[in-house]
Design a protein around this motif. Structure first.
Motif, short mmCIF file in Angstrom:
data_model
loop_
_atom_site.label_atom_id
_atom_site.label_comp_id
_atom_site.label_asym_id
_atom_site.label_seq_id
_atom_site.Cartn_x
_atom_site.Cartn_y
_atom_site.Cartn_z
N VAL A 120 11.43 23.41 54.91
CA VAL A 120 10.17 24.39 55.28
C VAL A 120 9.01 23.60 54.43
O VAL A 120 7.87 23.46 54.86
CB VAL A 120 10.28 25.80 54.63
CG1 VAL A 120 8.76 26.49 54.66
CG2 VAL A 120 11.20 26.65 55.58
N VAL A 169 8.69 23.83 61.71
CA VAL A 169 7.68 24.69 60.78
C VAL A 169 6.56 23.52 61.00
O VAL A 169 5.28 24.16 61.22
CB VAL A 169 8.06 24.59 59.25
CG1 VAL A 169 6.83 24.70 58.28
CG2 VAL A 169 9.21 25.41 59.00
N GLY A 170 6.73 22.26 60.69
CA GLY A 170 5.25 21.52 61.22
C GLY A 170 4.70 21.59 62.52
O GLY A 170 3.63 21.62 62.44
N LEU A 227 2.84 25.19 62.77
CA LEU A 227 1.86 25.13 62.03
C LEU A 227 0.68 24.01 62.45
O LEU A 227 -0.33 24.58 62.54
CB LEU A 227 2.19 24.68 60.47
CG LEU A 227 1.25 24.72 59.53
CD1 LEU A 227 0.55 26.01 59.24
CD2 LEU A 227 1.79 24.60 58.02
N PHE A 250 11.22 15.41 48.46
CA PHE A 250 12.10 16.22 49.45
C PHE A 250 13.36 15.26 49.85
O PHE A 250 14.42 16.22 49.81
CB PHE A 250 11.39 16.70 50.65
CG PHE A 250 9.98 17.67 50.09
CD1 PHE A 250 10.06 18.01 49.16
CD2 PHE A 250 9.06 17.66 51.13
CE1 PHE A 250 8.89 18.94 48.75
CE2 PHE A 250 7.88 18.19 50.80
CZ PHE A 250 7.75 19.13 49.54
N PHE A 253 8.61 20.57 53.70
CA PHE A 253 8.38 19.00 54.39
C PHE A 253 7.71 19.28 55.34
O PHE A 253 6.79 18.62 55.93
CB PHE A 253 9.66 18.51 54.55
CG PHE A 253 9.49 17.07 54.89
CD1 PHE A 253 8.26 16.38 54.84
CD2 PHE A 253 10.46 16.20 55.72
CE1 PHE A 253 8.12 15.12 55.21
CE2 PHE A 253 10.52 14.93 55.75
CZ PHE A 253 9.15 14.37 55.77
N GLY A 254 7.87 20.67 56.24
CA GLY A 254 7.49 20.92 57.39
C GLY A 254 5.64 21.19 57.08
O GLY A 254 4.79 20.68 57.96
N VAL A 255 5.70 22.12 56.19
CA VAL A 255 4.30 22.13 55.82
C VAL A 255 3.31 20.99 55.24
O VAL A 255 2.07 20.87 55.64
CB VAL A 255 4.01 22.98 54.49
CG1 VAL A 255 2.44 23.60 54.01
CG2 VAL A 255 4.65 24.58 55.03
N THR A 256 4.02 20.13 54.56
CA THR A 256 3.59 18.77 54.18
C THR A 256 3.20 17.93 55.46
O THR A 256 1.92 17.35 55.40
CB THR A 256 4.42 18.16 53.47
OG1 THR A 256 4.89 18.84 52.23
CG2 THR A 256 3.73 16.72 52.78
N SER A 257 4.09 17.81 56.33
CA SER A 257 3.81 16.93 57.60
C SER A 257 2.65 17.63 58.39
O SER A 257 1.70 16.85 58.72
CB SER A 257 5.13 17.09 58.52
OG SER A 257 4.89 17.23 59.77
N THR A 304 14.49 21.92 60.65
CA THR A 304 13.41 22.87 60.04
C THR A 304 12.19 22.22 60.03
O THR A 304 11.15 22.84 60.25
CB THR A 304 14.12 23.32 58.76
OG1 THR A 304 15.49 23.55 58.94
CG2 THR A 304 13.51 24.36 58.05
N THR A 305 12.11 21.05 59.38
CA THR A 305 10.91 20.43 59.29
C THR A 305 9.93 20.28 60.20
O THR A 305 8.81 20.64 60.48
CB THR A 305 10.95 18.81 58.53
OG1 THR A 305 11.74 19.08 57.24
CG2 THR A 305 9.71 18.16 58.63
#
Lengths: 180, 183
Positions: free
Chosen positions: B31, A49-50, A53, A16, B33-37, A45-46
């Motif tokens: 998005v 979302v992170g 979630l 990424f 990377f966020g899910v991965t984190s 954004t990371t």
């Protein structure tokens, strides 16, 4: 098994970072000069979302391995200032220089060598730095929702909404006329 | 009716990934990377990189100078290098290599010039070294770097990480504005 998960997460993260251009020191400097905000928007954004979630998973009962860093105000702020100067000087952070080596950047080796030297000098200075900058004003492992007495899921949702609104509204290259 | 001639913006070639279906790369990659984190926190813990540097120093020191290593409080505190985080750093190397290879991209410039002062390759290596020194010293003082403090820290809503991020971007933007860019 967790070692293998670490490797998988690293491969994904490295890909990424390479794809978004964050392993390019020129791209990092464009972001810090506020000429191109794509890497900053990528990070926001990371986080959005992170955060939502991770706290939704936790609310759903998933066994999350949260690890909150302690708030020792002086050391954290000073460390951030030193980091910021180095970030703008070299155009790398501790992870992007490793990605840079992977994609064939020679100056990334110099950044890693500097990093090892920096971590080594820090190790030698630890007996002086810990009592001066880390022990005082240490409020421990505290989160913003804890400080506000709010639910972490609600706080994560608010943070995500704010970050996603900002990245949507901000132009990626502020100096250029907006495109249709 | 006026038709717009669609010429690609200059920035299109800057980012390695192309815009797909109107979604810019920073958004789709963010998005992912966020899910991965978040999944990383589920699997073993938040992503982080800078702690691996002193752990690696510690493992080398324990091999060549065990007496010294046993007395260095910071190396003892940071512990073994056998952690998921260390494997994550190995993964970064592989990920960077694979993303460029599988994307059929040209090899990047060996030493990208970013400041006017970098008139020779030697000077570029020097600024990269100094930058590397400061980011690791700063990250270890603060307890984390861009990944551990800013990405993982703010993801977890840690108070310390908001302070760190403000300091990094404050000093980073100021320094970048003060140093003359390459011509």
């Amino acid at each position: 098994m967790t070692l293998f998960y670490g490797l998988l997460v690293g491969v994904a993260m490295g890909a990424f970072i390479q794809r978004v251009g964050a392993s390019s020191p020129a791209m990092i400097l464009e972001n810090l000069r506020l000429k191109d905000l794509s890497v900053i928007k990528f990070m926001a954004t990371t986080i959005a979302v992170g955060s939502i979630l991770a706290y939704l998973l936790a609310a759903g009962g998933a066994p999350m391995h949260f690890d909150i860093k302690p708030t020792y105000v002086i050391g954290v702020a000073l460390g951030g200032l030193v980091f910021g100067v180095g970030f703008a000087l070299g155009g790398y952070c501790p992870g992007t220089c490793v990605v840079g080596i992977g994609e064939g950047r020679k100056d990334a080796w110099a950044a890693i060598a500097g990093g090892v030297a920096g971590a080594f000098v820090f190790t030698l200075l630890w007996p002086v730095l810990e009592p001066a900058l880390i022990k005082p004003f240490n409020y421990g492992k505290v989160t913003v929702p804890q400080l506000l007495g709010a639910s972490p899921v609600v706080a994560a949702a608010v943070l995500a909404a704010v970050f996603l609104t900002i990245v949507t509204l901000l132009p990626t290259r502020p100096g250029e006329a907006p495109r249709g | 009716m006026a038709t717009r001639t669609a010429s690609p913006p200059a920035s299109a070639s800057r980012s390695a990934a192309r815009t797909v279906g109107g979604i810019p790369p920073w958004a789709s990659l963010g998005v992912l990377f966020g899910v991965t984190s978040a999944l990383s926190i589920l699997a073993f813990g938040p992503i982080g990189v800078s702690g691996t540097y002193p752990r690696a120093i510690g493992s080398v020191a324990r091999a060549i100078a065990p007496g010294w290593a046993a007395n260095e409080g910071y190396l003892v505190k940071m512990g073994s290098v056998v952690t998921p985080e260390s494997l994550l750093v190995v993964g970064l190397l592989l990920g960077g290599f694979l993303a460029r290879r599988l994307g059929h991209q040209p090899r990047p410039v060996a030493a990208e010039v970013v400041h006017a002062v970098e008139r020779t390759p030697g000077r570029r290596y020097l600024t990269a070294f100094l930058g590397g020194f400061l980011i690791l010293f700063g990250a270890r003082l603060a307890g984390g770097c861009t990944s551990g403090h800013i990405i993982s820290g703010i993801t977890q809503l840690a108070a310390s990480s908001f302070i760190f991020a403000a300091a990094v971007f404050g000093a980073g933007i100021l320094t970048a504005k003060l140093i003359r860019p390459r011509a």
